[in-house]
Scaffold this active site. Structure first.
Site, PDB file in Angstrom:
ATOM      1  N   LYS A   1      47.390  53.796  41.905  1.00 58.55           N
ATOM      2  CA  LYS A   1      47.674  54.563  40.602  1.00 58.55           C
ATOM      3  C   LYS A   1      46.355  55.344  40.157  1.00 58.55           C
ATOM      4  O   LYS A   1      45.046  54.788  40.273  1.00 58.55           O
ATOM      5  CB  LYS A   1      47.887  53.378  39.408  1.00 58.55           C
ATOM      6  CG  LYS A   1      48.314  53.895  37.881  1.00 58.55           C
ATOM      7  CD  LYS A   1      48.518  52.744  37.359  1.00 58.55           C
ATOM      8  CE  LYS A   1      48.890  53.358  35.799  1.00 58.55           C
ATOM      9  NZ  LYS A   1      47.952  54.179  35.115  1.00 58.55           N
TER      10      LYS A   1
ATOM     11  N   SER B   1      48.905  44.554  33.033  1.00 57.82           N
ATOM     12  CA  SER B   1      47.493  45.146  33.308  1.00 57.82           C
ATOM     13  C   SER B   1      46.490  43.891  33.747  1.00 57.82           C
ATOM     14  O   SER B   1      46.644  42.715  33.137  1.00 57.82           O
ATOM     15  CB  SER B   1      47.109  45.686  31.953  1.00 57.82           C
ATOM     16  OG  SER B   1      45.774  46.157  32.126  1.00 57.82           O
TER      17      SER B   1
ATOM     18  N   THR C   1      44.716  50.528  40.674  1.00 59.63           N
ATOM     19  CA  THR C   1      44.278  51.583  39.840  1.00 59.63           C
ATOM     20  C   THR C   1      42.799  51.998  40.468  1.00 59.63           C
ATOM     21  O   THR C   1      41.865  51.394  40.503  1.00 59.63           O
ATOM     22  CB  THR C   1      44.180  51.291  38.304  1.00 59.63           C
ATOM     23  OG1 THR C   1      45.464  50.848  37.862  1.00 59.63           O
ATOM     24  CG2 THR C   1      43.706  52.355  37.527  1.00 59.63           C
TER      25      THR C   1
ATOM     26  N   HIS D   1      45.761  58.553  33.877  1.00 60.25           N
ATOM     27  CA  HIS D   1      45.455  57.218  32.805  1.00 60.25           C
ATOM     28  C   HIS D   1      45.809  57.866  31.295  1.00 60.25           C
ATOM     29  O   HIS D   1      45.167  57.385  30.353  1.00 60.25           O
ATOM     30  CB  HIS D   1      43.923  56.867  32.939  1.00 60.25           C
ATOM     31  CG  HIS D   1      43.835  55.558  33.020  1.00 60.25           C
ATOM     32  ND1 HIS D   1      43.622  54.539  33.998  1.00 60.25           N
ATOM     33  CD2 HIS D   1      43.850  54.630  31.805  1.00 60.25           C
ATOM     34  CE1 HIS D   1      43.338  53.340  33.499  1.00 60.25           C
ATOM     35  NE2 HIS D   1      43.550  53.376  32.182  1.00 60.25           N
TER      36      HIS D   1
ATOM     37  N   TYR E   1      42.568  46.206  38.526  1.00 60.35           N
ATOM     38  CA  TYR E   1      41.231  46.817  38.461  1.00 60.35           C
ATOM     39  C   TYR E   1      40.400  46.068  39.467  1.00 60.35           C
ATOM     40  O   TYR E   1      40.391  44.718  39.384  1.00 60.35           O
ATOM     41  CB  TYR E   1      40.624  46.857  37.052  1.00 60.35           C
ATOM     42  CG  TYR E   1      41.295  47.688  36.032  1.00 60.35           C
ATOM     43  CD1 TYR E   1      41.119  49.222  36.472  1.00 60.35           C
ATOM     44  CD2 TYR E   1      41.781  47.162  35.013  1.00 60.35           C
ATOM     45  CE1 TYR E   1      41.773  49.897  35.378  1.00 60.35           C
ATOM     46  CE2 TYR E   1      42.398  48.139  34.217  1.00 60.35           C
ATOM     47  CZ  TYR E   1      42.390  49.464  34.376  1.00 60.35           C
ATOM     48  OH  TYR E   1      42.813  50.187  33.292  1.00 60.35           O
TER      49      TYR E   1
END
Length: 410
Positions: free
Chosen positions: A275, A135, A185, A299, A159
Site C-alpha cells: 500500500k 490499521s 504500507t 495515503h 507499519y
C-alpha cells in the site's frame, strides 16, 4: 381559455399529508443521500480536532483535493438499448468474494472519531459482505475485530515500526486470528505535515483546554461517549501521549527498505499487497518480487502533498502489471461513480477511508451501514445507466479521464 372553479375540499385533502417530525439517529441518517451529506452531519456532531484529523490532509491539502477532482473530471460513455435489469456487483479479490467492488480502508485512532470505532466498521463490512481492514494504529485489538466480524473477510494493515519485534508480533497475531490479507504500507517513514492537527492541538489522548471545552459545548454527546466507554485500546502502541505526528515519528522507521518486505513476506502466510505505490517502476519491481498485489495510494493526501494522483496513475500501472497481479486504488473516493470509473479503467478493487469515517461520525454502526448503502446504490444505478450487468463488463471505453493538470511538454 382555462375554466376556473373553486377547489373541492375532498380533492384538496388528497394533497395534504401530515407527517410528524422525526428525531434521533434514524431520522438524521435518512436525510443523508450522499457521502458529503454524511460528512456534513459528522462535522456538526464531532469536535473540531477529531473531525479535522479525519477530514484534513498534509500541508496545503493539494494531494487530497486533486485526487477528488480527478474522479470528478471524467466522462462516462453509456451503451443504449442494452438492458441491465439484474445488476451483480460482486467481484473476486485476493482469493475471495466481495459483494461490492470496494472495502473499508485502514484508519488510525478510529474510536476517537466515534467510540464504536472499528467494531462498527468491521460489523458493517461483514454484514455487507465486503472486506474490512484494521490499521496498525487502530483502536481495537486484532482479536476484538475478529469477534466483531467473525465470518467476514478481515485484512490487516502493517507499519514497520522502529521496534521490529512489535511489527512481527502483529503479523503473527493477525495470522492467528484468521486475517487473510496483509496490507504492507510503505509511504509513511515519517508523519506528514498535517497542519490542522497542529492548529487544533490534537493529541492522543485528547486533552481538555479552554478551546476544546468551548468547541465541545454544542457536542456533549461526544464527550459523554468518550468518557463513559472503555479506554482506547491500540493494536500496536503500548504508550501514548502527544500529537499524532509525535506518535508516528516515534514509532515509524525512516530506514524501512526492501529487506523489511522480504522478512514480512516470510512471516505472513496469506496474501500480501503493498500500500502506497505511486509510480510505475515501483509497481513493476514489486510484482517481480512476487507480491500478490499493490494499492495505488498517496495515503489520502496525508503524507506527501503534491503527490501523484492514484486514479490518474491507474491506467499506466494496469497496462504494465495488471495481467500479473491485483491492482487496487484508494484516495479521493466519495461516490459510487468514482468506484465504477476505477473498475472500468482496470482496477481490481477500491478502498474507502474518509467515507467510512464520515459515516461512523454521523451515526456509529448505523452510519457506516448508511455509507455502504449510499455507495452501493450509486454503483448499481451507474451500472444500469451504462448498460452493464456485471463488474467484469466494465471496460476502459466506458470512461474518459479529462485533464486539468497536464505535465509540461505534453
Amino acid at each position: 381559455m382555462v375554466q376556473r372553479q373553486f377547489p373541492k375540499p375532498a380533492e384538496v385533502m388528497e394533497f395534504l399529508k401530515i407527517k410528524l417530525p422525526e428525531f434521533g439517529k434514524d431520522a438524521r441518517l435518512k436525510k443523508a443521500f450522499t457521502v458529503y451529506d454524511l460528512r456534513d452531519i459528522a462535522k456538526r456532531r464531532t469536535p473540531a480536532a477529531a473531525f479535522d484529523y479525519t477530514d484534513g490532509a498534509a500541508d496545503q491539502e493539494l494531494s487530497m483535493t486533486r485526487a477528488r477532482q480527478a474522479f470528478e473530471d471524467i466522462e462516462f460513455h453509456p451503451d443504449i438499448l442494452k438492458p441491465a435489469a439484474n445488476v451483480d456487483t460482486t467481484t473476486q479479490i485476493l482469493g475471495g468474494t466481495s459483494a461490492m467492488p470496494f472495502g473499508i480502508a485502514p484508519t488510525g485512532f478510529t474510536r476517537l472519531m466515534q467510540t464504536e470505532g472499528e467494531t462498527a466498521g468491521a460489523g458493517a463490512a461483514g454484514a455487507a459482505g465486503i472486506p474490512f481492514t484494521l490499521s496498525t494504529l487502530g483502536t481495537t485489538s486484532i482479536e476484538n475485530v475478529k469477534k466483531a466480524n467473525p465470518d467476514g473477510r478481515n485484512w490487516f494493515q502493517l507499519y514497520v515500526m522502529r521496534d521490529r519485534e512489535v511489527s512481527y508480533g502483529l503479523v503473527e497475531r493477525a495470522a492467528a486470528a484468521g486475517f487473510d490479507t496483509l496490507q504492507f504500507t510503505v509511504d509513511t517513514p515519517i508523519a506528514g505535515n498535517r497542519m490542522r492537527d497542529g492548529r487544533n492541538g490534537f493529541s492522543i489522548p485528547p486533552q481538555l483546554s479552554i478551546g476544546t471545552i468551548l468547541n465541545a459545548l454544542p457536542r456533549p454527546w461526544w464527550w459523554i461517549d468518550f468518557l463513559t466507554t472503555p479506554k482506547l485500546e491500540f493494536a500496536s502502541l503500548s504508550t501514548t501521549g502527544g500529537t499524532v505526528g509525535d506518535l508516528l515519528n516515534a514509532a515509524m522507521d525512516p530506514t524501512i527498505s526492501y529487506d523489511d518486505l522480504a522478512i514480512i513476506r516470510k512471516l505472513w502466510p496469506g496474501k500480501i499487497v503493498i500500500k502506497g505505490v505511486q509510480n510505475v517502476p515501483d509497481a513493476v519491481k514489486l510484482i517481480d518480487l512476487g507480491v500478490d498485489g499493490i494499492i495505488l495510494s498517496n495515503h489520502g493526501g496525508r503524507q506527501l502533498d503534491r503527490a501523484p494522483i492514484p486514479f490518474r496513475l491507474l491506467p499506466q500501472v494496469v497496462k504494465e502489471v495488471g495481467q500479473d497481479a491485483t491492482v487496487m486504488v484508494d484516495t479521493g473516493i466519495m461516490n459510487g461513480q468514482d468506484i465504477v470509473a476505477a473498475m472500468a479503467l482496470g482496477a481490481d478493487f477500491t478502498l474507502v477511508g474518509r467515507a467510512y469515517l464520515y459515516g461512523l461520525m454521523a451515526g456509529g454502526r448505523e452510519g457506516v451501514d448508511r455509507m455502504i448503502a449510499i455507495l452501493s446504490s450509486e454503483i448499481r444505478r451507474t451500472m444500469v445507466l451504462l448498460g452493464v450487468s456485471t463488474i467484469e463488463e466494465l471496460e476502459p471505453r466506458h470512461v474518459t479521464q479529462l485533464t486539468r493538470l497536464v505535465p509540461v511538454g505534453e
